[in-house]
Design a protein around this motif. Structure first.
Motif, short mmCIF file in Angstrom:
data_model
loop_
_atom_site.label_atom_id
_atom_site.label_comp_id
_atom_site.label_asym_id
_atom_site.label_seq_id
_atom_site.Cartn_x
_atom_site.Cartn_y
_atom_site.Cartn_z
N ALA A 20 -6.50 -26.97 5.11
CA ALA A 20 -7.19 -25.58 4.68
C ALA A 20 -8.06 -25.41 5.99
N LEU A 21 -8.06 -25.29 7.33
CA LEU A 21 -9.15 -25.15 7.80
C LEU A 21 -10.61 -24.21 7.84
N VAL A 22 -11.59 -24.35 7.86
CA VAL A 22 -12.77 -24.02 7.15
C VAL A 22 -13.59 -24.11 8.68
N PHE A 23 -13.74 -22.51 9.69
CA PHE A 23 -14.66 -21.89 10.84
C PHE A 23 -15.18 -21.78 10.46
N THR A 24 -16.73 -21.76 11.52
CA THR A 24 -17.93 -20.98 11.17
C THR A 24 -18.39 -20.35 12.10
N LEU A 40 -9.51 -18.31 20.49
CA LEU A 40 -8.74 -16.96 20.32
C LEU A 40 -8.15 -17.21 19.08
N GLU A 41 -7.41 -18.12 19.16
CA GLU A 41 -5.89 -18.32 18.30
C GLU A 41 -6.45 -19.16 18.14
N LEU A 43 -8.87 -19.77 16.37
CA LEU A 43 -10.18 -19.30 15.41
C LEU A 43 -9.20 -19.03 14.24
N ARG A 44 -8.16 -17.73 14.75
CA ARG A 44 -7.67 -17.21 14.34
C ARG A 44 -6.93 -17.96 12.85
N SER A 45 -6.40 -19.55 13.16
CA SER A 45 -5.35 -19.96 13.05
C SER A 45 -6.64 -20.57 10.93
N ALA A 46 -8.17 -20.53 11.06
CA ALA A 46 -8.59 -20.88 9.76
C ALA A 46 -8.27 -20.01 9.01
N GLN A 47 -8.18 -20.73 7.42
CA GLN A 47 -7.89 -20.21 6.68
C GLN A 47 -9.08 -19.22 6.39
N TRP A 155 -10.35 -29.88 17.74
CA TRP A 155 -9.41 -30.79 17.33
C TRP A 155 -8.70 -31.16 16.20
N LEU A 156 -9.22 -30.33 15.65
CA LEU A 156 -8.44 -29.39 14.05
C LEU A 156 -6.77 -29.12 14.18
N TYR A 157 -7.53 -28.06 15.57
CA TYR A 157 -6.04 -27.53 15.13
C TYR A 157 -5.19 -28.21 15.59
N GLN A 158 -5.41 -28.97 16.99
CA GLN A 158 -4.41 -29.25 18.06
C GLN A 158 -3.63 -30.97 16.63
N TYR A 159 -4.43 -31.15 15.26
CA TYR A 159 -3.69 -31.98 14.08
C TYR A 159 -3.43 -31.87 12.92
#
Ligand code: UDP
Length: 234
Positions: A20-24, A40-41, A43-47, A155-159
């Motif tokens: 699960a991704l957590v962005f700030t 934007l996409e 950022l939106r992919s974060a849980q 990087w997180l989104y890609q992997y």
């Protein structure tokens, strides 16, 4: 949501072991995402998305969707490290320069001697796959990624589909703080929403980024006008 509530959600996400991704995000990141649909996409992919910046609290209030509190990466990280030590979670640090990261690791282990720090890797790699492989060898419960925005989010989104971890959270320059390279603003400045000013004074090179702030204010005011028009206020 405040830092304690965010910690509880992360507790829950870790058990699911689904990376699960957590962005700030802060104001600068919002401006970048406004100009870049792909970001934007991402950022939106974060849980879980948490507001790391008092300007976001101001914007939320102006748009009549008030947020409870600012939740910075470093504050949440400093809540999660003792929790990880208590619960026996494995932790991985990705980001910062090698010698800074080593200092951050040393200081962290001094503060939390029973912490299961499963590994660490600097954030200046040429081949993206190398840190991914190192992380997947140890499959940490909690991965902290501090490579600055937008590199860390990209990087997180890609992997994210290949990453084997419970939660991956971005922490910006937090390893520099843990290493003692940069200092946090005094508490009174943090409370008054002036941490940004302290950071600019400490790292004048960041001043270029402040040019994005008027843009952020403009975006918020334009959105407020649009909403008011929709509500028929004027
Ligand atoms: N960094 C990194 N790899 C890079 C660029 C930066 O690991 O390719 C690290 C840098 O050493 C520092 C952090 O990312 O530790 C950037 O911190 P900053 O305060 O700029 O984070 P932000 O404010 O963008 O979240």
């Amino acid at each position: 949501m405040d830092s304690l509530e965010a910690k509880d959600i992360i507790n829950h996400l870790i058990k699911q072991k689904k990376a699960a991704l957590v962005f700030t995000p802060n104001a600068e990141i919002v401006v970048q995402a406004h100009a870049d649909k792909e970001f934007l996409e991402i950022l939106r992919s974060a849980q879980l998305i948490l507001p790391d910046g008092s300007s976001l609290l101001w914007a939320a209030k102006a748009l009549k969707k008030p947020l409870k509190a600012r939740v910075t990466g470093i504050d949440l990280m400093q809540l999660l490290l003792p929790e990880a030590e208590k619960k026996g979670w494995t932790v991985f640090f990705l980001g910062a320069k090698q010698e800074i990261l080593e200092k951050a690791v040393c200081n962290t282990l001094r503060n939390y001697p029973s912490l299961k720090l499963a590994g660490y890797h600097h954030g200046y790699f040429k081949n993206d796959i190398i840190p991914l492989q190192v992380i997947n060898q140890v499959k940490p419960d909690l991965l902290f990624v501090g490579m600055g925005a937008p590199k860390q989010e990209r990087w997180l989104y890609q992997y994210k589909n290949q990453l084997e971890c419970g939660v991956a959270m971005v922490v910006g320059g937090s390893f520099d703080i843990l290493a003692g390279k940069t200092k946090r603003a005094p508490f009174w400045m943090q409370k008054r929403g002036l941490e940004w000013l302290y950071r600019y004074l400490q790292e004048p090179a960041r001043i270029k980024r402040s040019l994005l702030l008027p843009k952020f204010v403009g975006l918020v005011l334009a959105e407020r006008k649009r909403l008011r028009k929709k509500e028929g206020l004027f």
